[in-house]
Design a protein around this motif. Structure first.
Motif, mmCIF file in Angstrom:
data_model
loop_
_atom_site.group_PDB
_atom_site.id
_atom_site.type_symbol
_atom_site.label_atom_id
_atom_site.label_comp_id
_atom_site.label_asym_id
_atom_site.label_seq_id
_atom_site.Cartn_x
_atom_site.Cartn_y
_atom_site.Cartn_z
ATOM 1 N N ILE A 285 116.137 -80.715 10.414
ATOM 2 C CA ILE A 285 114.956 -79.968 10.864
ATOM 3 C C ILE A 285 113.683 -80.736 10.526
ATOM 4 N N THR A 286 113.618 -81.323 9.339
ATOM 5 C CA THR A 286 112.457 -82.117 8.949
ATOM 6 C C THR A 286 112.254 -83.288 9.899
ATOM 7 N N PHE A 287 113.337 -83.923 10.284
ATOM 8 C CA PHE A 287 113.237 -85.059 11.209
ATOM 9 C C PHE A 287 112.648 -84.616 12.552
ATOM 10 N N ASP A 288 113.111 -83.480 13.072
ATOM 11 C CA ASP A 288 112.599 -82.998 14.356
ATOM 12 C C ASP A 288 111.125 -82.612 14.270
ATOM 13 N N VAL A 289 110.739 -81.930 13.189
ATOM 14 C CA VAL A 289 109.344 -81.493 13.047
ATOM 15 C C VAL A 289 108.408 -82.691 12.917
ATOM 16 N N VAL A 290 108.759 -83.654 12.059
ATOM 17 C CA VAL A 290 107.899 -84.825 11.857
ATOM 18 C C VAL A 290 107.818 -85.659 13.128
ATOM 19 N N LYS A 291 108.915 -85.778 13.851
ATOM 20 C CA LYS A 291 108.907 -86.561 15.093
ATOM 21 C C LYS A 291 107.969 -85.927 16.126
ATOM 22 N N ILE A 292 108.056 -84.621 16.297
ATOM 23 C CA ILE A 292 107.206 -83.947 17.281
ATOM 24 C C ILE A 292 105.741 -83.976 16.848
ATOM 25 N N MET A 293 105.473 -83.769 15.543
ATOM 26 C CA MET A 293 104.098 -83.782 15.055
ATOM 27 C C MET A 293 103.474 -85.166 15.190
ATOM 28 N N SER A 294 104.210 -86.207 14.865
ATOM 29 C CA SER A 294 103.666 -87.568 14.969
ATOM 30 C C SER A 294 103.302 -87.899 16.411
ATOM 31 N N LYS A 295 104.165 -87.549 17.326
ATOM 32 C CA LYS A 295 103.882 -87.820 18.738
ATOM 33 C C LYS A 295 102.679 -87.012 19.219
ATOM 34 N N SER A 296 102.575 -85.763 18.784
ATOM 35 C CA SER A 296 101.456 -84.926 19.204
ATOM 36 C C SER A 296 100.137 -85.444 18.656
ATOM 37 N N ILE A 297 100.117 -85.905 17.408
ATOM 38 C CA ILE A 297 98.875 -86.429 16.816
ATOM 39 C C ILE A 297 98.438 -87.709 17.516
ATOM 40 N N ARG A 298 99.382 -88.568 17.861
ATOM 41 C CA ARG A 298 99.024 -89.793 18.582
ATOM 42 C C ARG A 298 98.511 -89.487 19.986
ATOM 43 N N ASP A 299 99.146 -88.545 20.658
ATOM 44 C CA ASP A 299 98.703 -88.202 22.006
ATOM 45 C C ASP A 299 97.282 -87.650 22.017
ATOM 46 N N LYS A 300 96.888 -86.987 20.951
ATOM 47 C CA LYS A 300 95.537 -86.436 20.851
ATOM 48 C C LYS A 300 94.535 -87.433 20.267
ATOM 49 N N ASN A 301 94.954 -88.668 20.037
ATOM 50 C CA ASN A 301 94.073 -89.696 19.455
ATOM 51 C C ASN A 301 93.470 -89.234 18.134
ATOM 52 N N TYR A 302 94.305 -88.576 17.322
ATOM 53 C CA TYR A 302 93.956 -88.133 15.962
ATOM 54 C C TYR A 302 92.842 -87.088 15.963
ATOM 55 N N ARG A 303 92.671 -86.367 17.068
ATOM 56 C CA ARG A 303 91.683 -85.276 17.110
ATOM 57 C C ARG A 303 92.351 -83.985 16.638
ATOM 58 N N VAL A 304 92.713 -83.952 15.394
ATOM 59 C CA VAL A 304 93.358 -82.783 14.799
ATOM 60 C C VAL A 304 92.616 -82.418 13.526
ATOM 61 N N ASP A 305 92.895 -81.235 13.042
ATOM 62 C CA ASP A 305 92.268 -80.789 11.812
ATOM 63 C C ASP A 305 92.926 -81.438 10.604
ATOM 64 N N GLU A 306 92.196 -81.497 9.516
ATOM 65 C CA GLU A 306 92.698 -82.119 8.299
ATOM 66 C C GLU A 306 93.906 -81.389 7.730
ATOM 67 N N SER A 307 93.972 -80.077 7.926
ATOM 68 C CA SER A 307 95.096 -79.303 7.404
ATOM 69 C C SER A 307 96.412 -79.665 8.091
ATOM 70 N N VAL A 308 96.367 -80.202 9.316
ATOM 71 C CA VAL A 308 97.589 -80.611 10.005
ATOM 72 C C VAL A 308 98.206 -81.822 9.304
ATOM 73 N N ILE A 309 97.386 -82.779 8.872
ATOM 74 C CA ILE A 309 97.899 -83.940 8.140
ATOM 75 C C ILE A 309 98.429 -83.520 6.773
ATOM 76 N N ASN A 310 97.828 -82.499 6.196
ATOM 77 C CA ASN A 310 98.275 -82.037 4.880
ATOM 78 C C ASN A 310 99.645 -81.364 4.934
ATOM 79 N N VAL A 311 100.139 -81.033 6.126
ATOM 80 C CA VAL A 311 101.465 -80.446 6.253
ATOM 81 C C VAL A 311 102.533 -81.409 5.744
#
Length: 698
Positions: A309-335
């Protein structure tokens, strides 16, 4: 003679009776025969009994011979079982009728609903949903068609019907779905003949998977609509916005249940992660945003034993953050700081893995050839059982750990590189994530290999150097240039770079994996250079997230328990790395830093001043006579030169060893004796008293 006459009379009576019945049969009056003349006697020979009138049952069972069974006594018993083929064929059209029934029922209900009031229609919808749910809970396999009906109601254009159906399907899927994935049937499995129970179970599972997939797609469609994304869109109604939040709440509930192990969990996780792509700008989206963050943190914390489950969550989150060009909130990285899978991970194999000693030959238990063969067979059976139970082995868990660590560190490195190119104050989303990335890097950076360590050190040095060069003096600059003035964020970034670099190098040194020593003098001199600017920072004792007391009525996101260290705490952490946890501390550096810290104490608040004086006391205890001369001027009148402050030298780096800090005098101690805080007064006086030479002999 009398007996013969009686028999002849009986025969004649029977002939007459038959002639009468034949006559009545011809006229249709056979059933109305009156036997009252027969004096109550019943003709048991000619009258049909009740059991003869019952229709015979057709035997639809077919006997099929199975493999024979050999008993313990050696006899072989024939096995014959019954199969009802005709009944199975008759039930197939019934299932087709059941599938056609929901469509017919929908048409009838639409006609009936037109004549009902809204209140009556609501009550009728609730009753129908309750009835369908109770049938599914009582006998899911028999009433699986109710699930299809309820799922189609969730797609209704009526907002109330759709809302109630979406919420009702949450506990139903929780109770029906197993905690494992159901694989689709192969073509060979579809063609083979199976028993009635197996066919019924297969139909139930396939119907469950199909409806669950349609339900997840529906939640994904509805959850794309939010208040923040639709602030300037007048076409979106309030019902659609409410349904979007309901869909996301349903997805978060499913993520925390056993459905996280069921089919289509990547699509389920994507629904929650998609809402984190941007910090919400509307107050209605803030609770949903916060709940999504907490759900992801819970998933990463609970998945400590397996890792899939950790592998799936980190994989999806990493791809989503890159697609948004790091326009995410700081709390998302703290996850990522909630990764419990990496807590016991040791990629460098530093555990005390002592090789197992081979058992001596005399201590071995003698096994016969038959026993060795039996032990080998038992091992093979145990391996097959593990595969059947889908047990996650240690090798698979370590594989997940390596992949998760690689994805997290790669994302950290990309964010640092993207943020290092925009230190000139221009807008760049990656610069806002520097604090969270450096906090995470200080936690997981020691697990990186040596090659990746070099990349991190290079990026950290580049970020720090760019900030320092931007605010350094230059001959070509005008007199109006700000020079050494730093902003609060820039000072915090420099302190985090210094603390993270020392943390990475020291962790690798403790592991004994560094083939060479890394020069950290650039980080030491940079810390010495920014001390004067730290003293002018008005927010030195405030955290990065809360500069003032938070408004209890404001709708702010719950602040994470990371990246909240004050600049004062980061300064003391960096000083501790230099002088007490590494080999970078020397007497010239100690005297230079003491002089600069005293200058800092004249401007800093009370708590920071007291903490700096305590640190100076630790340095005095460690270096003793080498730095006590800073408090005494009587032994300094020997022409040793003058102290060079360091910050007024143009186009030159600060050289601590050549600043002649031994010739400096701590005249600031006299001013601290008149400080308004009594604890600061006592601290400065105790340092002056302890620094006097031969004070114990007087």
């Amino acid at each position: 003679m009398a007996k013969r006459k009686n028999k002849q009379q009986d025969i004649e009576k029977r002939k007459k009776l038959k002639q009468q019945q034949d006559a009545q049969l011809a006229t249709g009056l056979f059933n109305n025969v009156d036997n009252s003349d027969q004096e109550g006697e019943v003709d048991w020979e000619n009258e049909e009994m009740d059991y003869e009138l019952v229709p015979r049952k057709a035997n639809t069972k077919k006997l099929v011979e199975s493999l024979p069974i050999k008993k313990a006594d050696g006899t072989i018993e024939r096995v014959v079982r019954e199969v009802e083929e005709e009944q199975e064929q008759e039930e197939e059209p019934e299932q087709e009728q059941v599938e056609e029934e929901p469509e017919q029922e929908e048409e009838k209900e639409e006609e009936v609903e037109e004549t009902l009031t809204p209140q009556e229609r609501l009550i009728q919808t609730k009753e129908e949903i309750a009835e369908l749910g109770s049938k599914l809970i009582e006998d899911p396999e028999e009433n699986i068609s109710c699930l299809t009906r309820l799922r189609k109601m969730s797609e209704s254009k009526n907002f109330m019907t759709s809302q109630l159906s979406i919420l009702a399907l949450i506990p139903i899927f929780k109770s029906l779905a197993p905690s494992y994935k159901i694989r689709p049937l192969t073509d060979a499995e579809k063609r083979e003949k199976v028993s009635k129970d197996v066919a019924r179970l297969r139909g139930f599972e396939q119907t469950l998977v199909v409806n669950y997939k349609a339900y997840i797609d529906l939640l994904s469609k509805y959850s794309k609509i939010s208040y923040s994304n639709s602030m300037n869109n007048n076409k979106i109604t309030s019902d659609q916005l409410k349904r979007g939040n309901i869909a996301l709440k349903a997805a978060t509930e499913l993520c925390l249940s056993s459905l996280r192990h069921f089919n289509y969990r990547d699509e389920l996780f994507s629904i929650v992660i998609r809402r984190l792509n941007k910090k919400p700008q509307h107050a209605e989206d803030l609770p949903i945003f916060t709940k999504s963050v907490r759900v992801l943190e819970t998933l990463l914390k609970d998945d400590e034993e397996h890792g899939d489950i950790t592998f799936d969550v980190v994989k999806i989150m990493s791809k989503s953050i890159r697609d948004k060009n790091y326009r995410v909130d700081e709390s998302v990285i703290n996850v990522f700081l909630s990764l419990s899978l990496l807590e016991d991970y040791d990629p460098n194999n530093n555990k005390d893995d002592t090789p197992k000693l081979k058992m001596r030959k005399k201590d071995r238990v003698h096994l016969s050839k038959k026993e060795r063969k039996a032990r080998k067979e038992r091992k093979e059976i145990e391996e097959e059982m593990k595969k059947a139970e889908q047990a996650v082995t240690v090798e698979e868990r370590e594989k997940y750990q390596a992949q998760v660590l690689k994805m997290v560190l790669t994302l950290y490195l990309e964010i640092l590189k993207a943020g290092s190119h925009s230190t000139d104050g221009k807008s760049n989303e990656a610069t806002l994530l520097m604090g969270s990335v450096l906090e995470g890097l200080s936690k997981f950076g020691q697990m990186s290999n040596f090659d990746l360590l070099g990349d991190f050190m290079e990026v950290l040095r580049e970020i720090m150097t760019d900030i320092v060069e931007e605010h350094s003096f230059n001959d070509d600059e005008d007199d109006s240039a700000e020079g050494g003035m730093y902003t609060g964020k820039q000072l915090r970034t420099v302190l985090l770079c210094i603390a993270t670099s020392f943390s990475l190098v020291l962790n690798h040194n403790s592991m004994g994996k560094l083939p060479m020593t890394i020069d950290l003098s650039k980080f030491v001199s940079t810390l010495y250079l920014i001390l004067a600017d730290l003293s002018l920072d008005p927010d030195l004792e405030f955290s990065h997230k809360t500069l003032r007391l938070a408004d209890p009525l404001s709708n702010e996101i719950e602040k994470p328990a990371v990246n909240v260290s004050t600049k004062s705490e980061l300064l003391l952490r960096c000083l501790d790395f230099i002088f007490f946890r590494s080999k970078n501390g020397t007497v010239p550096r100690a005297t230079s830093f003491i002089k600069r810290l005293y200058m800092l104490c004249l401007q800093t608040p009370e708590k920071t001043t007291l903490a700096n004086l305590k640190f100076v006391g630790k340095l005095v205890t460690r270096y003793d006579e080498g730095i006590k001369g800073l408090w005494n001027t009587e032994e300094r009148i020997s022409g040793e030169g003058s102290y060079v402050l360091g910050i007024e030298r143009l186009n030159k780096d600060v050289d601590l060893e050549r600043s002649n800090s031994g010739a400096a005098t701590l005249w600031e101690n006299v001013l601290l004796d008149k400080h308004y805080a009594n604890m600061v007064k006592d601290g400065s006086r105790s340092l002056m008293k302890n620094s006097k030479p031969n004070s114990t002999n007087r």
